[in-house]
Scaffold this active site. Structure first.
Site, short mmCIF file in Angstrom:
data_model
loop_
_atom_site.label_atom_id
_atom_site.label_comp_id
_atom_site.label_asym_id
_atom_site.label_seq_id
_atom_site.Cartn_x
_atom_site.Cartn_y
_atom_site.Cartn_z
N LYS A 48 40.16 28.22 32.10
CA LYS A 48 39.66 29.30 32.03
C LYS A 48 38.22 29.82 32.96
O LYS A 48 37.32 28.91 32.56
CB LYS A 48 39.70 30.24 30.77
CG LYS A 48 39.64 31.72 30.73
CD LYS A 48 39.78 32.29 29.33
CE LYS A 48 39.94 33.69 29.31
NZ LYS A 48 40.84 34.33 30.24
N GLY A 49 38.32 30.67 33.70
CA GLY A 49 37.10 30.99 34.38
C GLY A 49 35.77 31.15 33.53
O GLY A 49 35.94 31.93 32.51
N ILE A 74 41.78 41.24 33.55
CA ILE A 74 41.20 40.88 32.39
C ILE A 74 39.66 40.76 32.44
O ILE A 74 39.06 41.14 31.18
CB ILE A 74 41.60 39.29 32.14
CG1 ILE A 74 43.04 39.20 32.33
CG2 ILE A 74 41.19 38.59 30.73
CD1 ILE A 74 43.92 39.84 31.28
N GLY A 75 39.14 40.74 33.59
CA GLY A 75 37.54 40.95 33.77
C GLY A 75 36.90 39.64 33.15
O GLY A 75 35.77 39.93 32.64
N ASN A 103 37.03 26.01 36.32
CA ASN A 103 36.86 27.14 37.23
C ASN A 103 35.69 27.99 36.89
O ASN A 103 35.36 28.02 35.84
CB ASN A 103 38.18 28.18 36.94
CG ASN A 103 38.09 29.25 37.87
OD1 ASN A 103 37.55 30.26 37.69
ND2 ASN A 103 38.87 29.20 39.07
N ASN A 131 35.50 30.45 41.62
CA ASN A 131 36.14 31.57 42.00
C ASN A 131 35.21 32.66 42.72
O ASN A 131 34.17 33.35 42.08
CB ASN A 131 36.49 32.18 40.58
CG ASN A 131 37.27 33.50 40.75
OD1 ASN A 131 37.45 34.16 41.99
ND2 ASN A 131 37.12 34.44 39.57
N CYS A 134 34.45 37.54 42.84
CA CYS A 134 33.61 38.07 41.97
C CYS A 134 32.68 38.95 42.68
O CYS A 134 32.22 38.67 43.79
CB CYS A 134 33.04 37.05 40.92
SG CYS A 134 33.95 35.97 40.03
N GLY A 221 52.56 36.63 40.93
CA GLY A 221 53.97 36.08 40.78
C GLY A 221 54.65 35.97 41.96
O GLY A 221 54.26 35.75 43.03
N GLY A 269 50.82 29.30 38.49
CA GLY A 269 50.10 30.46 37.68
C GLY A 269 51.07 31.39 36.89
O GLY A 269 51.26 30.77 35.67
#
Length: 312
Positions: A48-49, A74-75, A103, A131, A134, A221, A269
């Site tokens: 997870k980031g 999700i933020g 990440n 990532n 941002c 997706g 993903g």
């Protein structure tokens, strides 16, 4: 030759038993999936980031359904880098014996540097994945990955504080993805993840307002596979570093297609959220698909595609 040997690839000097890597944001820190199957069947996974401080994330609703995909906003909810080091990484080592991909997210160049320097000392981490989708709070809120200069700035800053292989995760929401890719490589990226989510939105028809509290979110997706494939092809033809293909992959055939487009490894993903056994299924199906297509090993396929790209 065994099926296991046929699937082996190398990513930035680190051997993978196969090219399948669950993508960050769809796999948490791996713990929940480890209750379902032995994660060591995977090539690796991207956890997870992680940001400098703990983040609660965006208000709800954070997820919206779409045909052939989903939206999420999700933020960057995560426990922060200190908690990741103190709790998540030790727990991860209990069920995953391979190098993992970290990440990293941030809202300033300094935050990216801080998180990268903290994780650089962790031996269980093989790669750092940036990532860059941002917002830069010192740059008017524009995403770092939107322009070559800002993407290069954060890449170079992280390169200064880590000796680990540095992977930059590119945004598809740009005018020229190749220009951003080249800028990141010139600034020190060892590999590129292509691509992050597109931007989309859905409306509540009765209330006449966006479904997501954030109004817009990342669209992922099956529907984005052709877009991601095109960008993997463009980028892999423009740079000399490995490319990790991401976007809409849910079958062994699509993994091979990503590799024909130029990918060395493939992240899966949203498929994990639909079917938690998606990755082991894809891995188990790869040898039969390779047999059908006359592919001896994935390493030779990668070499064959590189030779075609170089006109050999």
């Amino acid at each position: 030759m065994s099926d296991a040997r046929r699937l082996q690839v190398n990513l930035c000097g680190i051997d993978l038993s196969n090219p399948i890597i669950p993508a960050s944001g769809t796999f948490g820190f791996g713990y929940e999936f480890s209750q379902l199957y032995d994660l060591n069947i995977l090539g690796s996974f991207a956890f997870k980031g992680t940001t400098g401080q703990a983040r609660f994330g965006n208000p709800t609703p954070r997820v919206a359904e779409c045909e052939a995909g989903m939206l999420n906003a999700i933020g960057l909810q995560n426990p922060g880098v200190d908690e990741v080091k103190r709790v998540e990484l030790p727990r991860m080592r209990e069920f995953f014996a391979k190098p993992v991909m970290a990440n990293i997210s941030g809202f300033t160049v300094e935050e990216y540097q801080h998180v990268a320097s903290e994780l650089d000392e962790e031996t269980s981490i093989g790669w750092l994945e940036l990532n860059i989708s941002c917002p830069n709070v010192h740059g008017g809120g524009v995403n770092f990955g939107s322009y070559p200069d800002s993407a290069a700035q954060v890449t170079a800053a992280v390169r200064e504080v880590t000796g680990k292989p540095l992977v930059v995760k590119l945004s598809p929401n740009v005018t020229d993805v190749v220009a951003v890719a080249r800028a990141c490589v010139d600034a020190g990226a060892d590999a590129l993840s292509v691509v992050n989510t597109l931007i989309g939105m859905r409306f509540d028809l009765k209330r006449r307002v966006p479904i997501l509290a954030n109004q817009v979110g990342g669209f992922s997706g099956a529907a984005i596979f052709p877009v991601a494939l095109r960008m993997v092809h463009q980028v892999s033809n423009a740079v000399e570093v490995p490319v990790i293909g991401i976007g809409g992959v849910h079958s062994a055939e699509q993994v091979i297609e990503m590799m024909i487009a130029g990918a060395t490894a493939v992240q899966v993903g949203t498929a994990n959220l639909v079917d938690p056994f998606a990755c082991p299924r894809i891995i188990s199906e790869l040898p039969a698909v390779m047999d059908r297509l006359g592919i001896d090993t994935l390493a030779r396929l990668i070499e064959e595609i590189a030779q075609k790209r170089n006109g050999e």
